[in-house]
Scaffold this motif. Structure first.
Motif, PDB file in Angstrom:
ATOM      1  N   ARG A 199      89.030 -27.836 -33.232  1.00 14.66           N
ATOM      2  CA  ARG A 199      88.927 -28.794 -32.135  1.00 14.66           C
ATOM      3  C   ARG A 199      88.982 -30.183 -32.743  1.00 14.66           C
ATOM      4  NH1 ARG A 199      85.062 -24.922 -30.037  1.00 14.66           N
ATOM      5  NH2 ARG A 199      83.550 -25.843 -31.479  1.00 14.66           N
ATOM      6  N   VAL A 200      89.686 -31.108 -32.085  1.00 12.88           N
ATOM      7  CA  VAL A 200      89.864 -32.455 -32.619  1.00 12.88           C
ATOM      8  C   VAL A 200      89.372 -33.491 -31.616  1.00 12.88           C
ATOM      9  CG1 VAL A 200      91.516 -34.157 -33.481  1.00 12.88           C
ATOM     10  CG2 VAL A 200      91.880 -31.716 -33.964  1.00 12.88           C
ATOM     11  N   VAL A 201      88.376 -34.259 -31.997  1.00 12.22           N
ATOM     12  CA  VAL A 201      87.989 -35.441 -31.244  1.00 12.22           C
ATOM     13  C   VAL A 201      88.729 -36.609 -31.881  1.00 12.22           C
ATOM     14  CG1 VAL A 201      86.115 -36.950 -30.485  1.00 12.22           C
ATOM     15  CG2 VAL A 201      85.703 -34.478 -30.780  1.00 12.22           C
ATOM     16  N   GLY A 202      89.632 -37.226 -31.142  1.00 10.53           N
ATOM     17  CA  GLY A 202      90.445 -38.299 -31.686  1.00 10.53           C
ATOM     18  C   GLY A 202      90.165 -39.616 -31.001  1.00 10.53           C
ATOM     19  N   THR A 203      89.828 -40.643 -31.770  1.00 15.26           N
ATOM     20  CA  THR A 203      89.565 -41.952 -31.180  1.00 15.26           C
ATOM     21  C   THR A 203      90.645 -42.944 -31.594  1.00 15.26           C
ATOM     22  OG1 THR A 203      88.265 -42.989 -32.957  1.00 15.26           O
ATOM     23  CG2 THR A 203      87.113 -41.462 -31.488  1.00 15.26           C
ATOM     24  N   GLY A 204      90.817 -43.968 -30.788  1.00 16.49           N
ATOM     25  CA  GLY A 204      91.779 -45.025 -31.092  1.00 16.49           C
ATOM     26  C   GLY A 204      91.758 -46.069 -30.003  1.00 16.49           C
ATOM     27  N   ARG A 205      92.410 -47.187 -30.280  1.00 16.15           N
ATOM     28  CA  ARG A 205      92.425 -48.298 -29.323  1.00 16.15           C
ATOM     29  C   ARG A 205      93.566 -48.190 -28.325  1.00 16.15           C
ATOM     30  NH1 ARG A 205      92.283 -53.661 -32.848  1.00 16.15           N
ATOM     31  NH2 ARG A 205      93.910 -52.516 -33.959  1.00 16.15           N
ATOM     32  N   ARG A 206      94.610 -47.423 -28.651  1.00 17.33           N
ATOM     33  CA  ARG A 206      95.817 -47.405 -27.828  1.00 17.33           C
ATOM     34  C   ARG A 206      95.839 -46.170 -26.926  1.00 17.33           C
ATOM     35  NH1 ARG A 206      99.972 -48.800 -32.674  1.00 17.33           N
ATOM     36  NH2 ARG A 206      98.505 -47.458 -33.792  1.00 17.33           N
ATOM     37  N   ALA A 210      95.221 -35.174 -37.083  1.00 20.30           N
ATOM     38  CA  ALA A 210      94.947 -34.517 -35.801  1.00 20.30           C
ATOM     39  C   ALA A 210      95.901 -33.344 -35.585  1.00 20.30           C
ATOM     40  CB  ALA A 210      95.065 -35.527 -34.664  1.00 20.30           C
ATOM     41  N   ARG A 211      97.165 -33.565 -35.865  1.00 23.26           N
ATOM     42  CA  ARG A 211      98.152 -32.490 -35.714  1.00 23.26           C
ATOM     43  C   ARG A 211      97.855 -31.327 -36.651  1.00 23.26           C
ATOM     44  NH1 ARG A 211     103.067 -36.891 -35.601  1.00 23.26           N
ATOM     45  NH2 ARG A 211     103.297 -37.046 -33.323  1.00 23.26           N
ATOM     46  N   ARG A 212      97.544 -31.654 -37.906  1.00 25.75           N
ATOM     47  CA  ARG A 212      97.332 -30.613 -38.903  1.00 25.75           C
ATOM     48  C   ARG A 212      96.098 -29.781 -38.596  1.00 25.75           C
ATOM     49  NH1 ARG A 212      98.451 -29.106 -44.288  1.00 25.75           N
ATOM     50  NH2 ARG A 212      97.532 -27.025 -44.388  1.00 25.75           N
ATOM     51  N   PHE A 213      94.987 -30.427 -38.253  1.00 25.56           N
ATOM     52  CA  PHE A 213      93.767 -29.680 -37.988  1.00 25.56           C
ATOM     53  C   PHE A 213      93.878 -28.877 -36.692  1.00 25.56           C
ATOM     54  CE2 PHE A 213      92.068 -32.244 -41.367  1.00 25.56           C
ATOM     55  CZ  PHE A 213      91.047 -31.465 -41.908  1.00 25.56           C
ATOM     56  N   ALA A 214      94.569 -29.407 -35.682  1.00 26.16           N
ATOM     57  CA  ALA A 214      94.790 -28.638 -34.459  1.00 26.16           C
ATOM     58  C   ALA A 214      95.619 -27.392 -34.766  1.00 26.16           C
ATOM     59  CB  ALA A 214      95.489 -29.502 -33.418  1.00 26.16           C
ATOM     60  N   ASP A 255      94.641 -28.697 -25.136  1.00 25.37           N
ATOM     61  CA  ASP A 255      93.198 -28.528 -25.092  1.00 25.37           C
ATOM     62  C   ASP A 255      92.525 -28.651 -26.455  1.00 25.37           C
ATOM     63  OD1 ASP A 255      93.374 -28.133 -22.391  1.00 25.37           O
ATOM     64  OD2 ASP A 255      93.320 -25.938 -22.506  1.00 25.37           O
ATOM     65  N   ALA A 256      93.310 -28.725 -27.515  1.00 26.47           N
ATOM     66  CA  ALA A 256      92.723 -28.857 -28.849  1.00 26.47           C
ATOM     67  C   ALA A 256      92.189 -30.263 -29.093  1.00 26.47           C
ATOM     68  CB  ALA A 256      93.750 -28.501 -29.920  1.00 26.47           C
ATOM     69  N   LEU A 257      92.588 -31.225 -28.255  1.00 24.10           N
ATOM     70  CA  LEU A 257      92.230 -32.630 -28.485  1.00 24.10           C
ATOM     71  C   LEU A 257      91.370 -33.188 -27.365  1.00 24.10           C
ATOM     72  CD1 LEU A 257      92.748 -35.313 -30.156  1.00 24.10           C
ATOM     73  CD2 LEU A 257      94.558 -35.766 -28.483  1.00 24.10           C
ATOM     74  N   LEU A 258      90.309 -33.893 -27.760  1.00 19.11           N
ATOM     75  CA  LEU A 258      89.555 -34.731 -26.835  1.00 19.11           C
ATOM     76  C   LEU A 258      89.871 -36.175 -27.205  1.00 19.11           C
ATOM     77  CD1 LEU A 258      87.381 -35.180 -24.625  1.00 19.11           C
ATOM     78  CD2 LEU A 258      85.675 -35.178 -26.471  1.00 19.11           C
TER      79      LEU A 258
END
Length: 248
Positions: free
Chosen positions: A28-35, A19-23, A48-51
Motif C-alpha cells: 500500500r502506498v501513501v503518496g504526498t505532494g503539492r500537485r 510509488a510505482r515500484r512498491f505498488a 486502490d494501491a495508492l492513497l
C-alpha cells in the motif's frame, strides 16, 4: 501481510518511481505532494494501491496529520522522506530569501516534523526510515551552500536518529545520490531545460527507477541489518580537484 509505505514528494522523480515500484511489489502506498493533478494521474495508474494526499511539507499541521490516518493506511512500515527542494545554483547573496526559506522548511523542518509524528507507529511496527540526502552533503561545490547544508543535516539527522532508536528495531538509512536525471535538475538550473539536458549529455546518469530499485532493496533486507548510509553515483561521475584562486 500487506505492508504500507509513506512517500513524500510522490508526484515526480524518485518519489513517483518509488510509488510505482512498491505498488508493483504489493505494498500500500501513501503518496504526498503539492500537485493535485499529478496525484490524480498517479492514482488512476495505481488505483486502490495508492492513497494520494495533497500536502506541502512546509504546512506542519498537514504534515503532522499524517500520523492520524485511518486503517489500513495508518499501519506505516516504511517512511520514505523523499520530498525536497533546491534554490537555483547561485551565490547566497544573489538568491531570494523566500526561496531559501522554502528549501530549508521543506528539506529540514518538514522532514523532522513528519519523522517525529510517525515515530510511535514506526516503533510499534519495527519499521524503517529512508531519508534522501545527497552527495552534496559530503562534497562542497560552488553555489550549493544552502542546499548542501540541508542535505548534510539530513545525513547527520539520520545517523543520530539511529542512536535514539537503538533497541527499537527501527532501521534508518541516509541515501546520498549523485547525478540523476529528473525534473529536479530543471529546478536547479532555474527552469532551463536546455541547461539540464546539457548537464547530462553523453554521461549516462542515474535514473529515478534506479533509486526505486534501491529503496526496494533496502526495504527487503533482513530486519536485523541496517545500511547506515549509502552513497551512489553513475560510473561517469567522480570528484573534481580543489579550486585555486591565483592572485595577479
Amino acid at each position: 501481510m500487506t505492508k504500507t509505505i509513506l512517500i513524500t514528494g510522490a508526484t515526480s522523480g524518485f518519489g513517483r518511481a518509488a510509488a510505482r515500484r512498491f505498488a508493483k511489489e504489493g505494498w500500500r502506498v501513501v503518496g504526498t505532494g503539492r500537485r493535485a493533478e499529478r496525484l490524480r494521474e498517479l492514482q488512476e495508474e495505481l488505483d486502490d494501491a495508492l492513497l494520494p494526499l495533497e500536502i506541502d511539507m512546509r504546512d506542519l499541521e498537514a504534515v503532522e496529520s499524517l500520523a492520524k490516518l485511518s486503517a489500513p493506511w495508518s499501519e506505516i512500515d516504511l517512511l520514505l522522506n523523499n520530498a525536497g527542494g533546491a534554490p537555483p545554483t547561485s551565490s547566497l547573496p544573489e538568491t531570494d530569501w523566500a526561496r531559501l526559506q522554502e528549501v530549508i522548511d521543506t528539506n529540514v523542518v518538514g522532514l523532522v516534523a513528519l519523522t517525529r509524528a510517525l515515530l510511535p507507529k514506526l516503533i510499534e511496527r519495527k519499521g524503517q526510515i529512508i531519508n534522501l540526502s545527497s552527495v552534496a552533503a559530503n562534497y562542497p561545490y560552488k553555489g550549493g551552500a544552502v542546499y548542501a547544508g540541508t542535505k548534510a543535516f539530513v545525513r547527520q539527522f539520520s545517523l543520530d536518529l539511529r542512536c535514539d532508536l537503538a533497541g527499537t528495531g527501527v532501521r534508518v538509512t541516509s541515501v546520498e545520490p549523485g547525478m540523476a536525471e529528473t525534473e529536479f535538475t530543471v529546478v536547479r538550473t532555474g527552469g532551463n531545460q536546455a541547461a539540464s539536458d546539457a548537464l547530462y549529455a553523453n554521461m549516462n546518469p542515474m535514473t529515478a527507477e534506479d533509486h526505486a530499485d534501491l529503496f526496494c532493496w533496502l526495504a527487503n533486507l533482513p530486519p536485523h541489518l541496517n545500511i547506515n548510509t549509502i552513497e551512489l553515483m553513475p560510473v561517469n561521475q567522480s570528484w573534481a580537484g580543489f579550486a585555486v584562486n591565483r592572485e595577479s
